[in-house]
Enzyme design. Structure first.
Site, PDB file in Angstrom:
ATOM      1  N   ASP A 170       0.771  -1.244  -0.350  1.00  0.00           N
ATOM      2  CA  ASP A 170       0.235  -0.232  -0.060  1.00  0.00           C
ATOM      3  C   ASP A 170       0.296   0.684  -0.226  1.00  0.00           C
ATOM      4  O   ASP A 170       1.998   1.323   0.813  1.00  0.00           O
ATOM      5  CB  ASP A 170      -0.448  -0.068   0.784  1.00  0.00           C
ATOM      6  N   ASP A 253     -13.715  -8.124 -12.287  1.00  0.00           N
ATOM      7  CA  ASP A 253     -15.512  -7.475 -11.992  1.00  0.00           C
ATOM      8  C   ASP A 253     -15.781  -6.259 -12.456  1.00  0.00           C
ATOM      9  O   ASP A 253     -16.680  -5.775 -12.418  1.00  0.00           O
ATOM     10  CB  ASP A 253     -15.549  -7.147 -10.269  1.00  0.00           C
ATOM     11  N   GLU A 258     -18.179  -0.157 -18.874  1.00  0.00           N
ATOM     12  CA  GLU A 258     -18.911  -1.556 -19.042  1.00  0.00           C
ATOM     13  C   GLU A 258     -20.424  -0.687 -19.567  1.00  0.00           C
ATOM     14  O   GLU A 258     -20.888   0.570 -19.727  1.00  0.00           O
ATOM     15  CB  GLU A 258     -19.589  -1.152 -17.413  1.00  0.00           C
ATOM     16  N   HIS A 281     -19.669  -6.266 -13.069  1.00  0.00           N
ATOM     17  CA  HIS A 281     -18.963  -5.151 -11.295  1.00  0.00           C
ATOM     18  C   HIS A 281     -20.454  -5.739 -10.634  1.00  0.00           C
ATOM     19  O   HIS A 281     -21.114  -4.399  -9.990  1.00  0.00           O
ATOM     20  CB  HIS A 281     -19.569  -3.986 -11.881  1.00  0.00           C
TER      21      HIS A 281
HETATM   22  N1  NAD Z   1     -16.441  -4.042  -7.552  1.00  0.00           N
HETATM   23  C1  NAD Z   1     -17.145  -3.480  -6.717  1.00  0.00           C
HETATM   24  O1  NAD Z   1     -18.272  -3.553  -6.881  1.00  0.00           O
HETATM   25  C2  NAD Z   1     -16.556  -2.182  -5.506  1.00  0.00           C
HETATM   26  C3  NAD Z   1     -17.483  -2.236  -4.641  1.00  0.00           C
HETATM   27  C4  NAD Z   1     -16.880  -1.552  -3.688  1.00  0.00           C
HETATM   28  C5  NAD Z   1     -15.692  -1.233  -4.394  1.00  0.00           C
HETATM   29  N2  NAD Z   1     -15.132  -1.474  -5.442  1.00  0.00           N
HETATM   30  C6  NAD Z   1     -13.794  -0.501  -5.277  1.00  0.00           C
HETATM   31  O2  NAD Z   1     -12.798  -1.018  -4.675  1.00  0.00           O
HETATM   32  C7  NAD Z   1     -11.971  -0.583  -4.215  1.00  0.00           C
HETATM   33  C8  NAD Z   1     -10.772  -0.038  -2.690  1.00  0.00           C
HETATM   34  O3  NAD Z   1     -12.199  -0.067  -1.897  1.00  0.00           O
HETATM   35  P1  NAD Z   1     -11.560  -0.202  -0.592  1.00  0.00           P
HETATM   36  O4  NAD Z   1     -12.946   0.619   0.233  1.00  0.00           O
HETATM   37  O5  NAD Z   1     -11.046  -0.650   0.365  1.00  0.00           O
HETATM   38  O6  NAD Z   1     -10.829   1.588  -0.442  1.00  0.00           O
HETATM   39  P2  NAD Z   1      -9.563   2.110   0.521  1.00  0.00           P
HETATM   40  O7  NAD Z   1     -10.280   4.070   0.293  1.00  0.00           O
HETATM   41  O8  NAD Z   1     -10.944   2.009   1.843  1.00  0.00           O
HETATM   42  O9  NAD Z   1      -8.826   1.219  -0.141  1.00  0.00           O
HETATM   43  C9  NAD Z   1      -7.894   1.764  -0.722  1.00  0.00           C
HETATM   44  C10 NAD Z   1      -6.718   1.718  -0.315  1.00  0.00           C
HETATM   45  O10 NAD Z   1      -5.399   1.479  -1.703  1.00  0.00           O
HETATM   46  C11 NAD Z   1      -4.227   1.655  -1.478  1.00  0.00           C
HETATM   47  N3  NAD Z   1      -3.646   2.836  -2.526  1.00  0.00           N
HETATM   48  C12 NAD Z   1      -4.166   3.782  -3.642  1.00  0.00           C
HETATM   49  N4  NAD Z   1      -3.446   3.665  -4.478  1.00  0.00           N
HETATM   50  C13 NAD Z   1      -2.293   2.885  -4.252  1.00  0.00           C
HETATM   51  C14 NAD Z   1      -1.239   2.260  -5.729  1.00  0.00           C
HETATM   52  N5  NAD Z   1      -1.118   2.821  -5.950  1.00  0.00           N
HETATM   53  N6  NAD Z   1      -0.687   1.188  -4.972  1.00  0.00           N
HETATM   54  C15 NAD Z   1      -0.510   0.224  -3.458  1.00  0.00           C
HETATM   55  N7  NAD Z   1      -1.553   1.164  -3.204  1.00  0.00           N
HETATM   56  C16 NAD Z   1      -2.106   2.477  -3.163  1.00  0.00           C
HETATM   57  C17 NAD Z   1      -4.885   3.087  -0.046  1.00  0.00           C
HETATM   58  O11 NAD Z   1      -3.871   3.703   0.037  1.00  0.00           O
HETATM   59  C18 NAD Z   1      -6.094   2.913   0.292  1.00  0.00           C
HETATM   60  O12 NAD Z   1      -5.194   2.397   1.479  1.00  0.00           O
HETATM   61  C19 NAD Z   1     -11.827   1.374  -4.565  1.00  0.00           C
HETATM   62  O13 NAD Z   1     -11.351   0.803  -6.502  1.00  0.00           O
HETATM   63  C20 NAD Z   1     -13.509   0.872  -4.958  1.00  0.00           C
HETATM   64  O14 NAD Z   1     -13.655   1.658  -5.964  1.00  0.00           O
HETATM   65  C21 NAD Z   1     -15.236  -2.260  -5.605  1.00  0.00           C
END
Ligand code: NAD
Length: 398
Positions: A170, A253, A258, A281
């Site tokens: 991270d 996903d 999309e 998704h």
């Molecule tokens: N597929 C789905 O239906 C679905 C549903 C919910 C969330 N999501 C996606 O999942 C992702 C994560 O969600 P979350 O709630 O855990 O977010 P979050 O903000 O809690 O966590 C994201 C983490 O990624 C880290 N990060 C950012 N850029 C980085 C990089 N280049 N290298 C390493 N680490 C990096 C950040 O420091 C943070 O700790 C988001 O993009 C969100 O949109 C997808």
């Protein structure tokens, strides 16, 4: 006060709003800008999901609007700057579908490791193939999590319970949970992981985070999963590494483009590849998550209306005072410039109004103060506070 909930928001949102004294009007569909503007008359709270655009024009025509609830995770559909400038608070549900994404990720890790979808497709085609070739246990394998936020950290804990070794990378400092080990670089993670799962956020710099170079660094026979954002990976490069046999499988996903509706064809270079799971998704799409989002955002909106509470607001300074009895509460949104509190308290003092509790928070250009005062106060004091030049909005809560 009226709350307008669009886009078939889960019924669990209604109860906290009604308990807070709001009349709740629900509609199944989203509204376009013009229809939404026309529907905003007298609306104090607006609830939307991802399809309704809350633009500057909509906000400008909604003087009674106090807050917008995004009953989803993202808030890109709301003009946050325009909302903040008008003192309109915005709330969302950042954690409600975290567990749903984690469970789908785990299911896919196991399914890919056992080549389950191939066995399933063969059976549906009438082929009985009991071979164990290429099928493995996840126990003892190393899972590399890129992005150790809400989802990544939760995935770390649950996959360790299955006997996986967890490493993560991270960009921010994160506490390693359980026995997880932090990698100092993504390269280090790619070199040691049997399974790589992406869970980074959608910041613009993450565009094309994972391409030819990163796939090339993955282990022979490794698995790849992306359930975060479509634009973070190069799908052509992923296809290349799957077709060449370098990677043993993938689950995706989210996609850069999309389909907007169920009738539109899904187009992807990943279609038709063996041991590749494609889902539309749905990482966060469970009935549990929808119910949780409804209850969570409904409660946030209700707390904001009754107590002026803003914890986890997307755009407001975050503060909360315990509910006060025997006093009134002034919820004062103002421009964040020096001297506002002094001006405010001078007005109160000049009218003989005692301050019983007070809390200030600031965020960018915005300041927000909660002030509890006695029940007897001159209306003139409130009029003068409203007339202060930094005042964006003042509400008196009882
Ligand atoms: N597929 C789905 O239906 C679905 C549903 C919910 C969330 N999501 C996606 O999942 C992702 C994560 O969600 P979350 O709630 O855990 O977010 P979050 O903000 O809690 O966590 C994201 C983490 O990624 C880290 N990060 C950012 N850029 C980085 C990089 N280049 N290298 C390493 N680490 C990096 C950040 O420091 C943070 O700790 C988001 O993009 C969100 O949109 C997808």
């Amino acid at each position: 006060m009226k709350a307008l909930l669009l886009e078939n928001i889960h019924p669990d949102a209604v109860r906290p709003l009604e308990d807070a004294g709001l009349e709740v009007v629900q509609r199944r569909s989203a509204l376009g800008e013009r229809d939404l503007a026309a529907a905003m008359s007298g609306v104090a709270l607006l609830g939307i999901r991802s399809k309704t655009q809350v633009t500057d024009a909509v906000l400008a025509g909604a003087p009674n609007l106090l807050a917008v609830g995004a009953f989803c995770i993202g808030t890109d559909q709301i003009d946050l700057a325009a909302a903040s400038a008008r003192g309109v608070a915005v709330f969302n549900a950042p954690y409600s579908n975290t567990r749903s994404v984690v469970e789908l990720t785990l299911a896919e890790i196991i399914a890919l490791t056992r080549r389950l979808t191939e066995k399933d497709q063969a059976m549906h085609a009438g082929r009985w193939d009991k071979s164990a070739t290429g099928a493995h246990e996840v126990r003892g394998r190393t899972l590399g999590i890129v992005g150790y936020g809400n989802i990544g950290a939760q995935l770390s804990v649950v996959s360790e319970a299955l006997g996986m070794r967890v490493v993560f990378y991270d960009t921010a400092d994160k506490l390693a949970l359980g026995n997880a080990r932090r990698c100092v670089s993504m390269d280090e993670l790619l070199e040691v992981s049997d399974v790589v799962s992406l869970h980074v956020d959608g910041r613009p710099s993450n565009s094309s985070l994972f391409g030819e170079k990163e796939f090339s660094r993955m282990r022979q026979g490794a698995l790849f999963l992306n359930l975060c954002r479509g634009f973070v990976i190069d799908h052509e490069a992923l296809r290349h590494h799957l077709v060449s046999g370098h990677l043993a499988g993938a689950a995706v996903d989210v996609f850069p483009e999309e389909p907007r509706s169920a009738g539109e064809e899904f187009v992807s270079v990943l279609r038709g590849l063996p041991n590749v799971i494609l889902t539309p998704h749905i990482g966060g799409s469970t009935e549990e998550a929808q119910a949780d989002i409804g209850a969570f955002v409904g409660a946030k909106l209700a707390d904001f209306v009754t107590d002026g509470a803003t914890p986890l607001s997307v755009n407001m300074p975050q503060l909360a005072l315990p509910p006060a009895s025997g006093s009134h509460r002034l919820a004062h949104v103002h421009r964040n410039i020096p001297g506002v509190m002094a001006e405010m308290n001078s007005v109160l003092a000049a009218h003989g109004v005692n301050v019983e509790a007070q809390l200030l928070g600031t965020r960018g250009d915005l300041g927000y103060a909660l002030t509890d005062i006695g029940v007897d106060y001159p209306e003139d004091a409130v009029d003068q506070l409203r007339a202060l030049s930094p005042t964006v909005r003042l509400r008196v809560l009882s």
